[in-house]
Design a protein around this motif. Structure first.
Motif, PDB file in Angstrom:
ATOM      1  N   LEU A  65       4.368  -2.504  -9.863  1.00 26.97           N
ATOM      2  CA  LEU A  65       5.436  -2.639 -10.681  1.00 26.97           C
ATOM      3  C   LEU A  65       6.588  -2.957  -9.709  1.00 26.97           C
ATOM      4  O   LEU A  65       7.529  -3.258 -10.430  1.00 26.97           O
ATOM      5  CB  LEU A  65       5.489  -1.084 -11.350  1.00 26.97           C
ATOM      6  N   SER A  66       6.408  -2.535  -8.585  1.00 32.07           N
ATOM      7  CA  SER A  66       7.631  -2.924  -7.618  1.00 32.07           C
ATOM      8  C   SER A  66       7.778  -4.571  -7.188  1.00 32.07           C
ATOM      9  O   SER A  66       8.668  -4.968  -6.745  1.00 32.07           O
ATOM     10  CB  SER A  66       7.534  -1.992  -6.379  1.00 32.07           C
ATOM     11  N   SER A  67       6.574  -5.104  -6.934  1.00 33.28           N
ATOM     12  CA  SER A  67       6.402  -6.299  -6.345  1.00 33.28           C
ATOM     13  C   SER A  67       5.735  -7.365  -6.774  1.00 33.28           C
ATOM     14  O   SER A  67       5.203  -8.368  -6.361  1.00 33.28           O
ATOM     15  CB  SER A  67       6.382  -6.280  -4.604  1.00 33.28           C
ATOM     16  N   GLY A  68       4.867  -6.937  -7.977  1.00 38.77           N
ATOM     17  CA  GLY A  68       3.889  -7.821  -8.595  1.00 38.77           C
ATOM     18  C   GLY A  68       4.290  -8.765  -9.053  1.00 38.77           C
ATOM     19  O   GLY A  68       5.476  -8.954  -9.741  1.00 38.77           O
ATOM     20  N   THR A  69       3.459 -10.011  -9.166  1.00 41.51           N
ATOM     21  CA  THR A  69       3.754 -11.457  -9.843  1.00 41.51           C
ATOM     22  C   THR A  69       2.794 -11.435 -10.872  1.00 41.51           C
ATOM     23  O   THR A  69       1.768 -11.200 -10.856  1.00 41.51           O
ATOM     24  CB  THR A  69       3.849 -12.418  -8.608  1.00 41.51           C
ATOM     25  N   LYS A  70       3.439 -12.226 -11.827  1.00 37.95           N
ATOM     26  CA  LYS A  70       2.623 -12.455 -13.067  1.00 37.95           C
ATOM     27  C   LYS A  70       1.244 -13.659 -12.700  1.00 37.95           C
ATOM     28  O   LYS A  70       1.827 -14.494 -11.928  1.00 37.95           O
ATOM     29  CB  LYS A  70       3.536 -12.813 -14.221  1.00 37.95           C
ATOM     30  N   SER A  71       0.197 -13.548 -13.115  1.00 35.56           N
ATOM     31  CA  SER A  71      -0.706 -14.543 -13.138  1.00 35.56           C
ATOM     32  C   SER A  71      -1.477 -14.423 -14.437  1.00 35.56           C
ATOM     33  O   SER A  71      -1.462 -13.755 -15.180  1.00 35.56           O
ATOM     34  CB  SER A  71      -1.793 -14.225 -11.935  1.00 35.56           C
ATOM     35  N   PRO A  72      -2.260 -15.567 -14.652  1.00 33.13           N
ATOM     36  CA  PRO A  72      -2.939 -15.718 -15.906  1.00 33.13           C
ATOM     37  C   PRO A  72      -3.882 -14.146 -16.348  1.00 33.13           C
ATOM     38  O   PRO A  72      -4.130 -14.285 -17.277  1.00 33.13           O
ATOM     39  CB  PRO A  72      -3.775 -16.984 -15.761  1.00 33.13           C
ATOM     40  N   ASP A  73      -4.280 -13.722 -15.328  1.00 40.85           N
ATOM     41  CA  ASP A  73      -5.302 -12.697 -15.569  1.00 40.85           C
ATOM     42  C   ASP A  73      -4.486 -11.334 -15.318  1.00 40.85           C
ATOM     43  O   ASP A  73      -5.015 -10.254 -15.898  1.00 40.85           O
ATOM     44  CB  ASP A  73      -6.275 -12.725 -14.242  1.00 40.85           C
ATOM     45  N   GLY A  74      -3.376 -11.289 -15.078  1.00 41.56           N
ATOM     46  CA  GLY A  74      -2.504 -10.128 -14.841  1.00 41.56           C
ATOM     47  C   GLY A  74      -1.678  -9.893 -13.708  1.00 41.56           C
ATOM     48  O   GLY A  74      -1.136 -11.031 -13.277  1.00 41.56           O
ATOM     49  N   LEU A  75      -0.965  -8.578 -13.237  1.00 40.04           N
ATOM     50  CA  LEU A  75      -0.104  -8.727 -12.227  1.00 40.04           C
ATOM     51  C   LEU A  75      -0.901  -8.805 -10.867  1.00 40.04           C
ATOM     52  O   LEU A  75      -1.850  -8.120 -10.453  1.00 40.04           O
ATOM     53  CB  LEU A  75       0.536  -7.218 -12.313  1.00 40.04           C
ATOM     54  N   GLN A  76      -0.424  -9.503 -10.013  1.00 41.64           N
ATOM     55  CA  GLN A  76      -1.038  -9.840  -8.549  1.00 41.64           C
ATOM     56  C   GLN A  76      -0.127  -9.299  -7.489  1.00 41.64           C
ATOM     57  O   GLN A  76       1.131  -9.387  -7.536  1.00 41.64           O
ATOM     58  CB  GLN A  76      -1.177 -11.341  -8.503  1.00 41.64           C
ATOM     59  N   VAL A  77      -0.794  -8.495  -6.662  1.00 37.99           N
ATOM     60  CA  VAL A  77      -0.091  -8.144  -5.506  1.00 37.99           C
ATOM     61  C   VAL A  77      -0.863  -8.272  -4.297  1.00 37.99           C
ATOM     62  O   VAL A  77      -2.069  -8.621  -4.220  1.00 37.99           O
ATOM     63  CB  VAL A  77      -0.074  -6.552  -5.595  1.00 37.99           C
ATOM     64  N   VAL A  78      -0.212  -8.496  -3.370  1.00 35.16           N
ATOM     65  CA  VAL A  78      -0.711  -8.941  -1.908  1.00 35.16           C
ATOM     66  C   VAL A  78      -0.649  -7.715  -0.986  1.00 35.16           C
ATOM     67  O   VAL A  78       0.708  -7.316  -0.968  1.00 35.16           O
ATOM     68  CB  VAL A  78      -0.030 -10.010  -1.270  1.00 35.16           C
ATOM     69  N   LEU A  79      -1.801  -7.330  -0.335  1.00 31.60           N
ATOM     70  CA  LEU A  79      -1.540  -6.100   0.551  1.00 31.60           C
ATOM     71  C   LEU A  79      -1.253  -6.701   1.952  1.00 31.60           C
ATOM     72  O   LEU A  79      -2.137  -7.369   2.850  1.00 31.60           O
ATOM     73  CB  LEU A  79      -2.907  -5.657   0.481  1.00 31.60           C
ATOM     74  N   GLU A  80       0.070  -6.465   2.341  1.00 31.42           N
ATOM     75  CA  GLU A  80       0.756  -7.322   3.722  1.00 31.42           C
ATOM     76  C   GLU A  80       0.246  -6.678   4.822  1.00 31.42           C
ATOM     77  O   GLU A  80       0.231  -7.255   5.645  1.00 31.42           O
ATOM     78  CB  GLU A  80       1.906  -7.696   3.167  1.00 31.42           C
ATOM     79  N   ARG A  81      -0.073  -5.260   4.520  1.00 33.15           N
ATOM     80  CA  ARG A  81      -0.314  -4.526   5.871  1.00 33.15           C
ATOM     81  C   ARG A  81      -2.065  -4.603   6.002  1.00 33.15           C
ATOM     82  O   ARG A  81      -2.808  -4.914   5.041  1.00 33.15           O
ATOM     83  CB  ARG A  81       0.345  -3.143   5.869  1.00 33.15           C
ATOM     84  N   SER A  82      -2.273  -4.005   7.353  1.00 37.57           N
ATOM     85  CA  SER A  82      -3.595  -3.937   7.519  1.00 37.57           C
ATOM     86  C   SER A  82      -4.357  -3.054   6.677  1.00 37.57           C
ATOM     87  O   SER A  82      -3.939  -2.308   6.200  1.00 37.57           O
ATOM     88  CB  SER A  82      -3.809  -3.790   9.155  1.00 37.57           C
ATOM     89  N   LYS A  83      -5.605  -3.398   6.669  1.00 35.87           N
ATOM     90  CA  LYS A  83      -6.480  -2.307   5.819  1.00 35.87           C
ATOM     91  C   LYS A  83      -6.265  -0.944   6.308  1.00 35.87           C
ATOM     92  O   LYS A  83      -6.373   0.044   5.550  1.00 35.87           O
ATOM     93  CB  LYS A  83      -7.982  -2.794   5.779  1.00 35.87           C
ATOM     94  N   ALA A  84      -5.972  -0.712   7.624  1.00 36.08           N
ATOM     95  CA  ALA A  84      -6.155   0.509   8.314  1.00 36.08           C
ATOM     96  C   ALA A  84      -4.473   1.213   7.911  1.00 36.08           C
ATOM     97  O   ALA A  84      -4.554   2.458   7.662  1.00 36.08           O
ATOM     98  CB  ALA A  84      -6.040   0.520   9.886  1.00 36.08           C
ATOM     99  N   ASP A  85      -3.634   0.543   7.749  1.00 39.50           N
ATOM    100  CA  ASP A  85      -2.369   0.874   7.197  1.00 39.50           C
ATOM    101  C   ASP A  85      -2.556   1.225   5.579  1.00 39.50           C
ATOM    102  O   ASP A  85      -1.866   2.363   5.490  1.00 39.50           O
ATOM    103  CB  ASP A  85      -1.360  -0.152   7.547  1.00 39.50           C
ATOM    104  N   VAL A  86      -3.061   0.382   4.956  1.00 39.56           N
ATOM    105  CA  VAL A  86      -3.321   0.924   3.336  1.00 39.56           C
ATOM    106  C   VAL A  86      -4.098   2.006   3.368  1.00 39.56           C
ATOM    107  O   VAL A  86      -3.568   2.956   2.713  1.00 39.56           O
ATOM    108  CB  VAL A  86      -3.793  -0.369   2.862  1.00 39.56           C
ATOM    109  N   ALA A  87      -5.072   2.080   4.103  1.00 38.29           N
ATOM    110  CA  ALA A  87      -5.845   3.519   4.176  1.00 38.29           C
ATOM    111  C   ALA A  87      -4.981   4.709   4.485  1.00 38.29           C
ATOM    112  O   ALA A  87      -5.130   5.690   3.803  1.00 38.29           O
ATOM    113  CB  ALA A  87      -7.198   3.192   4.983  1.00 38.29           C
ATOM    114  N   ALA A  88      -4.280   4.607   5.455  1.00 37.25           N
ATOM    115  CA  ALA A  88      -3.560   5.677   6.117  1.00 37.25           C
ATOM    116  C   ALA A  88      -2.367   6.062   4.874  1.00 37.25           C
ATOM    117  O   ALA A  88      -2.170   7.110   4.828  1.00 37.25           O
ATOM    118  CB  ALA A  88      -2.883   5.252   7.380  1.00 37.25           C
ATOM    119  N   ALA A  89      -1.923   5.107   4.107  1.00 40.98           N
ATOM    120  CA  ALA A  89      -1.079   5.377   3.099  1.00 40.98           C
ATOM    121  C   ALA A  89      -1.625   6.203   1.958  1.00 40.98           C
ATOM    122  O   ALA A  89      -0.933   6.633   1.227  1.00 40.98           O
ATOM    123  CB  ALA A  89      -0.604   4.066   2.616  1.00 40.98           C
ATOM    124  N   VAL A  90      -2.798   5.955   1.809  1.00 43.66           N
ATOM    125  CA  VAL A  90      -3.227   6.967   0.771  1.00 43.66           C
ATOM    126  C   VAL A  90      -4.297   7.930   1.327  1.00 43.66           C
ATOM    127  O   VAL A  90      -5.200   8.596   0.442  1.00 43.66           O
ATOM    128  CB  VAL A  90      -4.236   6.034  -0.290  1.00 43.66           C
TER     129      VAL A  90
END
Length: 236
Positions: free
Chosen positions: A166-191
């Motif tokens: 909702l904050s940074s997604g871009t439209k694509s033919p299949d839906g809203l697309q997001v890119v996980l710019e941080r490492s998997k470790a950082d994304v894991a820590a965020a959740v």
């Protein structure tokens, strides 16, 4: 010390949300009271449990606010960027810092004594309203974060992806697309989990037909189902 020019530091301090609307004289007074430092990536700016006798403003770079569990697992609360305050509420309340703050990359920080914040409140009473509003909004955000932590990991990941979509997604033919710019470790820590469990949660959401995973690229196929999953409600 810092190589940042004084005029640049003043402009960034002026944009800090805590004293929005403060006079030029008041902001210059804060700059005069500040100790400005350039710091390397990975430097701990505040340590949980240490006396909260000062606060800062991030003038350049990024920093993470996080909690360390007894098992050493990191749980990220937020990522701070330039112009944002560091530990100001803890300094205002006194006592001790409730969390760790660490730089993500090379950064510049203006450190101010706790007394400078009280001096600002005395000289510019209208700033108190701004600080109270900021404190209230952060309390609401923290309460929401606590609610999310009560969910299972796939639901926490869904809530995180919904926010990104909702904050940074871009439209694509299949839906809203997001890119996980941080490492998997950082994304894991965020959740509040570890990379291996994060991978399983993403696979679970993909199996449910809610998202499609292509490396760091995530496509949200069903926003409504993602929102329901992120709220803790699901048909499964």
């Amino acid at each position: 010390m810092s190589r940042m020019e004084r005029s640049v530091a003043l402009e960034i301090l002026r944009r800090c949300r805590l004293w929005s609307g403060a006079s030029e004289v008041a902001v210059r007074g804060l700059l005069d009271a500040a100790v400005i430092r350039d710091v390397d990536a990975g430097e701990v700016l505040a340590e949980a449990g240490a006396p909260a006798d000062s606060f800062g403003v991030l003038l350049a770079g990024e920093a993470r606010v996080y909690h360390l569990g007894m098992d050493g697992r990191r749980m990220d609360f937020e990522i701070l960027k330039a112009t944002e305050p560091l530990a100001a509420i803890a300094a205002l309340a006194g006592g001790r810092y409730p969390a760790f703050i660490e730089t993500i990359g090379p950064s510049t920080v203006a450190w101010l004594p706790r007394s400078a914040l009280f001096g600002l409140l005395e000289s510019e009473p209208r700033v108190a309203k701004t600080i109270i509003t900021d404190l209230a909004s952060r309390l609401v955000a923290f309460s929401s974060q606590v609610q999310v932590l009560r969910l299972d990991v796939p639901s926490r990941v869904a809530a995180h992806l919904l926010h990104l979509a909702l904050s940074s997604g871009t439209k694509s033919p299949d839906g809203l697309q997001v890119v996980l710019e941080r490492s998997k470790a950082d994304v894991a820590a965020a959740v509040g989990t570890v990379p291996e469990t994060l991978s399983r949660a993403l696979a679970k959401l993909a199996e449910e037909g809610i998202i499609k995973v292509d490396g760091q690229k995530i496509t949200v196929l069903d926003v409504r189902s993602l929102a329901e999953r992120g709220s803790g409600w699901s048909k499964s």
